[in-house]
Every structure is written in C-alpha cells, then in structure tokens.
Design a protein around this motif. Sequence first.
Motif, PDB file in Angstrom:
ATOM      1  N   ILE A  52      -0.877  10.131  -3.198  1.00 39.95           N
ATOM      2  CA  ILE A  52      -0.366   9.056  -3.079  1.00 39.95           C
ATOM      3  C   ILE A  52       0.595   8.719  -4.465  1.00 39.95           C
ATOM      4  O   ILE A  52       0.048   9.066  -5.385  1.00 39.95           O
ATOM      5  N   PRO A  53       1.557   7.777  -4.413  1.00 44.21           N
ATOM      6  CA  PRO A  53       2.157   7.459  -5.737  1.00 44.21           C
ATOM      7  C   PRO A  53       0.995   6.533  -6.547  1.00 44.21           C
ATOM      8  O   PRO A  53       0.373   5.920  -5.974  1.00 44.21           O
ATOM      9  N   ALA A  54       1.082   6.621  -7.760  1.00 45.78           N
ATOM     10  CA  ALA A  54      -0.020   5.783  -8.562  1.00 45.78           C
ATOM     11  C   ALA A  54       0.759   4.323  -8.742  1.00 45.78           C
ATOM     12  O   ALA A  54       1.906   4.332  -9.006  1.00 45.78           O
ATOM     13  N   ARG A  55      -0.096   3.358  -8.889  1.00 48.67           N
ATOM     14  CA  ARG A  55       0.428   1.966  -9.255  1.00 48.67           C
ATOM     15  C   ARG A  55      -0.163   1.475 -10.405  1.00 48.67           C
ATOM     16  O   ARG A  55      -1.277   1.911 -10.615  1.00 48.67           O
ATOM     17  N   ARG A  56       0.456   0.559 -11.058  1.00 46.69           N
ATOM     18  CA  ARG A  56      -0.056  -0.059 -12.294  1.00 46.69           C
ATOM     19  C   ARG A  56      -0.717  -1.177 -11.910  1.00 46.69           C
ATOM     20  O   ARG A  56      -0.650  -2.114 -11.094  1.00 46.69           O
ATOM     21  N   GLY A  57      -1.725  -1.355 -12.847  1.00 46.21           N
ATOM     22  CA  GLY A  57      -2.744  -2.731 -12.749  1.00 46.21           C
ATOM     23  C   GLY A  57      -4.076  -2.362 -12.062  1.00 46.21           C
ATOM     24  O   GLY A  57      -4.302  -1.489 -11.527  1.00 46.21           O
ATOM     25  N   MET A  66       0.824  -1.112  -0.019  1.00 42.96           N
ATOM     26  CA  MET A  66      -0.131   0.121   0.104  1.00 42.96           C
ATOM     27  C   MET A  66       0.838   1.425   0.004  1.00 42.96           C
ATOM     28  O   MET A  66       1.906   1.467   0.578  1.00 42.96           O
ATOM     29  N   ALA A  67       0.477   2.207  -0.727  1.00 41.44           N
ATOM     30  CA  ALA A  67       1.433   3.436  -0.795  1.00 41.44           C
ATOM     31  C   ALA A  67       1.115   4.255   0.274  1.00 41.44           C
ATOM     32  O   ALA A  67       0.178   4.328   0.978  1.00 41.44           O
ATOM     33  N   SER A  68       2.296   4.934   0.935  1.00 45.11           N
ATOM     34  CA  SER A  68       1.903   5.910   1.827  1.00 45.11           C
ATOM     35  C   SER A  68       1.171   7.166   1.339  1.00 45.11           C
ATOM     36  O   SER A  68       1.303   7.626   0.417  1.00 45.11           O
ATOM     37  N   HIS A  69       0.591   7.839   2.414  1.00 41.54           N
ATOM     38  CA  HIS A  69      -0.300   9.027   2.215  1.00 41.54           C
ATOM     39  C   HIS A  69       0.291  10.176   2.664  1.00 41.54           C
ATOM     40  O   HIS A  69       0.991  10.061   3.927  1.00 41.54           O
ATOM     41  N   THR A  70       0.112  11.401   2.036  1.00 40.94           N
ATOM     42  CA  THR A  70       0.448  12.640   2.318  1.00 40.94           C
ATOM     43  C   THR A  70      -0.946  13.615   2.762  1.00 40.94           C
ATOM     44  O   THR A  70      -1.300  13.825   1.495  1.00 40.94           O
ATOM     45  N   THR A  71      -1.478  13.322   3.590  1.00 38.76           N
ATOM     46  CA  THR A  71      -2.715  14.079   3.750  1.00 38.76           C
ATOM     47  C   THR A  71      -2.712  15.554   4.584  1.00 38.76           C
ATOM     48  O   THR A  71      -1.793  15.612   5.614  1.00 38.76           O
ATOM     49  N   SER A  72      -3.357  16.404   4.155  1.00 36.69           N
ATOM     50  CA  SER A  72      -3.437  17.595   4.939  1.00 36.69           C
ATOM     51  C   SER A  72      -5.039  17.958   5.010  1.00 36.69           C
ATOM     52  O   SER A  72      -5.823  17.846   4.239  1.00 36.69           O
ATOM     53  N   HIS A  73      -5.315  18.331   6.218  1.00 31.53           N
ATOM     54  CA  HIS A  73      -6.661  18.752   6.602  1.00 31.53           C
ATOM     55  C   HIS A  73      -6.877  20.253   7.005  1.00 31.53           C
ATOM     56  O   HIS A  73      -5.683  20.736   7.490  1.00 31.53           O
ATOM     57  N   ASN A  74      -7.964  20.689   6.745  1.00 30.53           N
ATOM     58  CA  ASN A  74      -8.243  22.257   7.344  1.00 30.53           C
ATOM     59  C   ASN A  74      -9.282  22.072   8.167  1.00 30.53           C
ATOM     60  O   ASN A  74     -10.362  21.672   8.168  1.00 30.53           O
ATOM     61  N   ASP A 105      -8.010  12.453  -8.810  1.00 33.16           N
ATOM     62  CA  ASP A 105      -7.479  12.642 -10.063  1.00 33.16           C
ATOM     63  C   ASP A 105      -6.361  11.697 -10.326  1.00 33.16           C
ATOM     64  O   ASP A 105      -5.247  11.567  -9.443  1.00 33.16           O
ATOM     65  N   ILE A 106      -6.378  10.676 -11.137  1.00 31.45           N
ATOM     66  CA  ILE A 106      -5.330   9.606 -11.290  1.00 31.45           C
ATOM     67  C   ILE A 106      -4.473  10.001 -12.391  1.00 31.45           C
ATOM     68  O   ILE A 106      -5.137  10.127 -13.382  1.00 31.45           O
ATOM     69  N   GLY A 107      -3.251  10.014 -12.178  1.00 35.98           N
ATOM     70  CA  GLY A 107      -2.307  10.227 -13.369  1.00 35.98           C
ATOM     71  C   GLY A 107      -1.377   8.998 -13.458  1.00 35.98           C
ATOM     72  O   GLY A 107      -1.420   8.060 -12.888  1.00 35.98           O
ATOM     73  N   GLY A 108      -0.396   9.194 -14.312  1.00 35.86           N
ATOM     74  CA  GLY A 108       0.542   8.276 -14.392  1.00 35.86           C
ATOM     75  C   GLY A 108       1.594   7.954 -13.440  1.00 35.86           C
ATOM     76  O   GLY A 108       1.963   6.786 -13.504  1.00 35.86           O
ATOM     77  N   THR A 109       1.763   8.830 -12.736  1.00 34.43           N
ATOM     78  CA  THR A 109       2.803   8.962 -11.644  1.00 34.43           C
ATOM     79  C   THR A 109       2.071   9.073 -10.201  1.00 34.43           C
ATOM     80  O   THR A 109       2.599   8.701  -9.226  1.00 34.43           O
ATOM     81  N   LYS A 110       0.860   9.771 -10.112  1.00 36.37           N
ATOM     82  CA  LYS A 110       0.378   9.936  -8.683  1.00 36.37           C
ATOM     83  C   LYS A 110      -1.222  10.142  -8.902  1.00 36.37           C
ATOM     84  O   LYS A 110      -1.490  10.205  -9.879  1.00 36.37           O
ATOM     85  N   ILE A 111      -1.617   9.926  -7.676  1.00 35.75           N
ATOM     86  CA  ILE A 111      -3.002   9.933  -7.346  1.00 35.75           C
ATOM     87  C   ILE A 111      -3.328  11.090  -6.490  1.00 35.75           C
ATOM     88  O   ILE A 111      -2.581  10.912  -5.330  1.00 35.75           O
ATOM     89  N   GLU A 112      -4.192  11.989  -6.969  1.00 31.85           N
ATOM     90  CA  GLU A 112      -4.546  13.076  -5.806  1.00 31.85           C
ATOM     91  C   GLU A 112      -5.955  13.143  -5.485  1.00 31.85           C
ATOM     92  O   GLU A 112      -6.826  12.932  -6.208  1.00 31.85           O
TER      93      GLU A 112
END
Length: 317
Positions: free
Chosen positions: A48-53, A1-9, A25-32
């Motif tokens: 988090i970083p995007a994973r393939r598959g 499982m990819a590590s998360h970088t989360t920010s809350h207000n 938003d899913i991209g080729g290298t990251k998911i936001e």
Amino acid sequence: MASHTTSHNPDELTAGHCGLRIGIDIGGTKIEAVLVAPDGTIVATDRIPARRGNDQVVEDVVSIARSVAGEHFESVLSVGIGIPGQVDCATGRIAHVVNLDIDTLELGALAGKQLGLPVHVENDVNAAAVGAAHVLAGTDMSGTIVFLNFGTGLAAGIVDNGTLLHGYSGAIGEIGHVPVDPNQFECPCGQRGCLETVCSGASVGRLWPKANPPMPGLITAAHLGDMEAQRVLAMVTHAIVDTVQMVAQAYDPKLIIFGGGMAKTGQPLIDVTLEELARREAHCPFLKGLHLADRLRLAPAAEPLGALGAAWAAASI
C-alpha cells in the motif's frame, strides 16, 4: 484508508498455515508486507502507499497486517516491522522518521495492542540484513554476514550466527559516518569526510547528476572514456572498497552483501568494486590473502528483503 494490492499463494497457504509470521517494511512512499510460513516461504504479499503521521502509520500497519494474513490471521504468531529512523528494538519505540513526519511513536506497543500480537520493530537496514542473510545463506546461518546498504545514506547490518547485532547503544553498523574519505566533503552529521558523502546513492547523484539513476550512468560514461566520469567513479569506488575493507577486517564475515538502491546497478557495481580491490591487492599480499572478492554478493533485487527480514527478526525474539 489506502487501497491494497494483495497476492496469495493458495497452495502454500493450504500446505501449512500454522505458525505464520508477518513482516512489514515501511518506506517513505510505500509499505510492503509478507506472510511467511515456518520454513521461510513467502505465502502472501501486500503493498500500500505510505501515509505520513503517527496515527496513519499505526493504522496502515494494522490494516496491512490483517490484509496480508487474510483468513489465516488467527494462525499468526508475531509481526515484525522494519522502518527508517532511530529504533529501540527492545520497546518498539521509533524516533526521527523524517519522511513520515514522525518525531516519536510507540509503534510496537500501539500496533501490538490493536492486533493482539507480539510486534517487534527493527531499523530498516537491520531488517533487510536479516532478510538478505536468509535468502543468500539459506539454512546455513553460521558465521558472520554483513549487509551494506548503499541507499540514501550508508549503513551496515550485521548478522552473527543468525542473530542480528545491535551493539551497546544501537549505533552498530553506522559505517557511513566514519570520517576517512580524503575528499573531506561536509556531512549533515557535522563531520567532514564521512564515507556516505561519497559512496551512498544520494552522494553519487550529487557527484554525477548527469544520469538517473546515477551509478549505472556513471559507470557507462566512464567506460566510454569520459574523463570526468572516470575521476568521479574512481572516487566512489575508492570509498566503496574502504567500506568493504572496514567490515571485512572488523568482522571477518563469510559474506558481504551489497544492498540498497545503488545495488540495483547490478553486476557492474560489483565489477568496478572488484577492479578497485584488485588494484589494492596488487600491492598488498595481506589484503589479497583475505580473498574478499569471493565474499561479495548482490542482494537479490526481486526479493522483499526488508519485509522478509522483519518477519524473521520477530520470530527470533
């Protein structure tokens, strides 16, 4: 499982956490991901970083949705996802997402089943178009807004009176494959002269490989008197303004927003576009009368437009 970088207000979460929406938003290298309040305020973000598959993408969507919502997950009404490739927004089925090794995937159904929430899936350009429209137009979503994504390819997202347009087959906005460029470069789609062979981010990198990122370097070199840079820039800006004219004369939008990787060039991109537009207007009263310069905007680079737009798109279904 990819590590998360989360920010809350915390203040926003406390102020009103009913009717929250999640946008991903899913991209080729990251998911936001963003957690959005009913008034459109972003109250939490995650990346988090995007994973393939197939399995990995579904797992990451479920994980980041739960993470960005945190303890307020029970107050979430829907989840929106923006992803490259072919998207059937009615079913949530995606296909041919090459960068993620996905042939076909029932993303909406599988993620929705695991989350227990309605999940709406859009093409990433369409999601970014919705996000840009909301950020730049605010509460006034009247009229038509066109988002031009100058990324790896070239495509447009069209928002009409707050509604995202899809067309009959879902191919609306595929302006990058209109074969009108006089240079007649070969396009992977099988045609010659497609607009995206000249004015997409990838094509500018091919035409001007001397700088990274190429567009700022190309503009700088041209302004410093490099004749080859001036030739290439003239080619690129000609195609950009062809694109602007097409969407302007087809949709008569109140705003034409430049987005995608090339838009990170900033104001210099708008400036060279305006220069080419002025050259054309000098010989065409009709074009001058459209006042296209007043309609051009840059997508705000600091905003998570894809994730925000995905949340808004899901909210409108």
